[in-house]
Design a protein around this motif. Sequence first.
Motif, mmCIF file in Angstrom:
data_model
loop_
_atom_site.group_PDB
_atom_site.id
_atom_site.type_symbol
_atom_site.label_atom_id
_atom_site.label_comp_id
_atom_site.label_asym_id
_atom_site.label_seq_id
_atom_site.Cartn_x
_atom_site.Cartn_y
_atom_site.Cartn_z
ATOM 1 N N SER A 9 42.025 101.382 83.705
ATOM 2 C CA SER A 9 41.920 102.400 82.666
ATOM 3 C C SER A 9 43.319 102.644 82.111
ATOM 4 C CB SER A 9 41.342 103.687 83.261
ATOM 5 O OG SER A 9 41.246 104.681 82.286
ATOM 6 N N LEU A 10 43.501 102.416 80.803
ATOM 7 C CA LEU A 10 44.798 102.559 80.146
ATOM 8 C C LEU A 10 44.680 103.638 79.073
ATOM 9 C CD1 LEU A 10 45.425 98.738 79.607
ATOM 10 C CD2 LEU A 10 46.091 100.123 81.572
ATOM 11 N N THR A 11 45.686 104.500 78.957
ATOM 12 C CA THR A 11 45.638 105.597 77.998
ATOM 13 C C THR A 11 46.728 105.420 76.957
ATOM 14 O OG1 THR A 11 44.817 107.074 79.733
ATOM 15 C CG2 THR A 11 45.678 108.104 77.741
ATOM 16 N N LEU A 12 46.327 105.390 75.681
ATOM 17 C CA LEU A 12 47.273 105.265 74.566
ATOM 18 C C LEU A 12 47.331 106.602 73.838
ATOM 19 C CD1 LEU A 12 49.113 103.350 72.903
ATOM 20 C CD2 LEU A 12 47.108 102.894 71.452
ATOM 21 N N ARG A 13 48.528 107.184 73.769
ATOM 22 C CA ARG A 13 48.714 108.461 73.083
ATOM 23 C C ARG A 13 49.461 108.213 71.781
ATOM 24 N NH1 ARG A 13 48.791 109.516 78.527
ATOM 25 N NH2 ARG A 13 47.414 111.217 79.165
ATOM 26 N N CYS A 14 48.762 108.472 70.659
ATOM 27 C CA CYS A 14 49.311 108.262 69.328
ATOM 28 C C CYS A 14 49.526 109.617 68.662
ATOM 29 C CB CYS A 14 48.369 107.425 68.470
ATOM 30 S SG CYS A 14 47.929 105.838 69.207
ATOM 31 N N PRO A 15 50.546 109.745 67.804
ATOM 32 C CA PRO A 15 50.803 111.021 67.134
ATOM 33 C C PRO A 15 49.612 111.458 66.282
ATOM 34 C CG PRO A 15 52.641 109.497 66.826
ATOM 35 C CD PRO A 15 51.531 108.719 67.460
ATOM 36 N N GLY A 16 49.240 112.724 66.399
ATOM 37 C CA GLY A 16 48.223 113.298 65.519
ATOM 38 C C GLY A 16 46.781 113.009 65.873
ATOM 39 N N VAL A 17 46.521 112.248 66.941
ATOM 40 C CA VAL A 17 45.140 111.964 67.337
ATOM 41 C C VAL A 17 44.985 112.192 68.838
ATOM 42 C CG1 VAL A 17 44.736 110.270 65.496
ATOM 43 C CG2 VAL A 17 45.552 109.499 67.720
ATOM 44 N N GLN A 18 43.732 112.365 69.254
ATOM 45 C CA GLN A 18 43.447 112.544 70.670
ATOM 46 C C GLN A 18 43.776 111.258 71.428
ATOM 47 O OE1 GLN A 18 39.431 113.753 71.367
ATOM 48 N NE2 GLN A 18 39.714 114.047 73.558
ATOM 49 N N PRO A 47 37.896 96.268 62.976
ATOM 50 C CA PRO A 47 38.896 95.228 62.729
ATOM 51 C C PRO A 47 39.985 95.724 61.786
ATOM 52 C CG PRO A 47 36.662 94.449 62.234
ATOM 53 C CD PRO A 47 36.565 95.897 62.541
ATOM 54 N N GLY A 48 41.227 95.350 62.063
ATOM 55 C CA GLY A 48 42.335 95.683 61.182
ATOM 56 C C GLY A 48 42.968 97.037 61.419
ATOM 57 N N VAL A 49 42.360 97.887 62.243
ATOM 58 C CA VAL A 49 42.957 99.190 62.528
ATOM 59 C C VAL A 49 44.151 98.991 63.466
ATOM 60 C CG1 VAL A 49 42.595 101.466 63.568
ATOM 61 C CG2 VAL A 49 40.780 100.412 62.213
ATOM 62 N N ARG A 50 45.283 99.597 63.089
ATOM 63 C CA ARG A 50 46.512 99.446 63.878
ATOM 64 C C ARG A 50 46.972 100.816 64.353
ATOM 65 N NH1 ARG A 50 52.358 98.775 61.792
ATOM 66 N NH2 ARG A 50 53.430 97.865 63.566
ATOM 67 N N ARG A 51 47.236 100.922 65.660
ATOM 68 C CA ARG A 51 47.725 102.170 66.235
ATOM 69 C C ARG A 51 48.958 101.870 67.085
ATOM 70 N NH1 ARG A 51 43.602 106.089 65.880
ATOM 71 N NH2 ARG A 51 41.520 105.223 65.585
ATOM 72 N N THR A 64 53.397 103.066 84.578
ATOM 73 C CA THR A 64 54.589 103.313 83.780
ATOM 74 C C THR A 64 54.171 103.666 82.362
ATOM 75 O OG1 THR A 64 56.781 102.449 83.243
ATOM 76 C CG2 THR A 64 54.938 100.921 83.035
ATOM 77 N N TRP A 65 55.120 104.123 81.577
ATOM 78 C CA TRP A 65 54.842 104.500 80.191
ATOM 79 C C TRP A 65 55.724 103.657 79.299
ATOM 80 C CZ3 TRP A 65 54.503 107.462 84.369
ATOM 81 C CH2 TRP A 65 53.355 108.250 84.521
ATOM 82 N N VAL A 66 55.134 103.079 78.252
ATOM 83 C CA VAL A 66 55.847 102.155 77.381
ATOM 84 C C VAL A 66 55.252 102.230 75.976
ATOM 85 C CG1 VAL A 66 54.334 100.217 77.990
ATOM 86 C CG2 VAL A 66 56.668 99.762 77.218
ATOM 87 N N GLU A 67 56.060 101.948 74.959
ATOM 88 C CA GLU A 67 55.548 101.925 73.592
ATOM 89 C C GLU A 67 54.672 100.692 73.414
ATOM 90 O OE1 GLU A 67 57.151 102.555 69.012
ATOM 91 O OE2 GLU A 67 58.553 101.948 70.577
ATOM 92 N N ALA A 68 53.518 100.869 72.755
ATOM 93 C CA ALA A 68 52.571 99.758 72.609
ATOM 94 C C ALA A 68 51.826 99.864 71.286
ATOM 95 C CB ALA A 68 51.577 99.752 73.769
ATOM 96 N N GLU A 69 51.271 98.734 70.869
ATOM 97 C CA GLU A 69 50.480 98.655 69.644
ATOM 98 C C GLU A 69 49.067 98.194 70.000
ATOM 99 O OE1 GLU A 69 51.285 96.553 65.452
ATOM 100 O OE2 GLU A 69 50.839 95.132 67.065
ATOM 101 N N LEU A 70 48.073 98.857 69.407
ATOM 102 C CA LEU A 70 46.673 98.458 69.555
ATOM 103 C C LEU A 70 46.181 97.933 68.225
ATOM 104 C CD1 LEU A 70 43.911 98.377 71.037
ATOM 105 C CD2 LEU A 70 43.594 100.762 70.351
ATOM 106 N N ARG A 71 45.709 96.687 68.228
ATOM 107 C CA ARG A 71 45.151 96.090 67.012
ATOM 108 C C ARG A 71 44.145 95.023 67.412
ATOM 109 N NH1 ARG A 71 48.895 93.229 62.517
ATOM 110 N NH2 ARG A 71 49.789 95.303 62.464
#
Length: 198
Positions: A9-18, A47-51, A64-71
């Motif tokens: 289970s991986l959690t991605l925290r993006c600005p302005g969204v849950q 498709p094509g959504v980038r976070r 650990t915590w690291v900057e990541a991109e979901l696409r």
Amino acid sequence: MITVPAGSSLTLRCPGVQAIVLVSLADVSAPFLADLEPIPVLSLDGPGVRRIGILELVTSAGVTWVEAELRNDQLTVIGDAPTDVVQRRASARRPGTYPAVGTAQIENIDGRHLVPLTGRVEDISTSGLLLRATTEDNLPSLPYGIERTLLHVTMPWGELTAAVTTVDQRADLLRGTFEWIDPNASDELFRFCGNRLS
């Protein structure tokens, strides 16, 4: 070698969204975090959504915590990766699919009450587990506000009965730590998980 196990289970925290909870679909390994190949994940994005955000990355060495991109259902570590794992696991996790039934204790605006729960345990260790809940129609379902759960899990050696305190609850996933384990199953679980991080 660092491994992100399938079923993590991986959690991605993006600005302005849950916060977005993702499940890794395959094992991905590399000598260092920065060298990890894109991690295939189960996500609800089209498709094509980038976070881009901060990823809580579960690895064989810890969290650990690291900057990541979901696409396109792929998580990619970007930018400077941390040089250290900041939270190590206390015990080894074994991924799998283990059927589970039980009763959840819930506290919400209607007070505290018990509800039946069914699903499958997707990883387990001597200290806790990850449960994915389902309904009779095999649809995701996890009632809000679960404090603890009494579970009967069908393991390869037999039934594991345990009380689980909720650590995190997202969508149809519940991560919990063991409050109590049937003494007969405790030794079997230790042998099953082994004494090393997996």
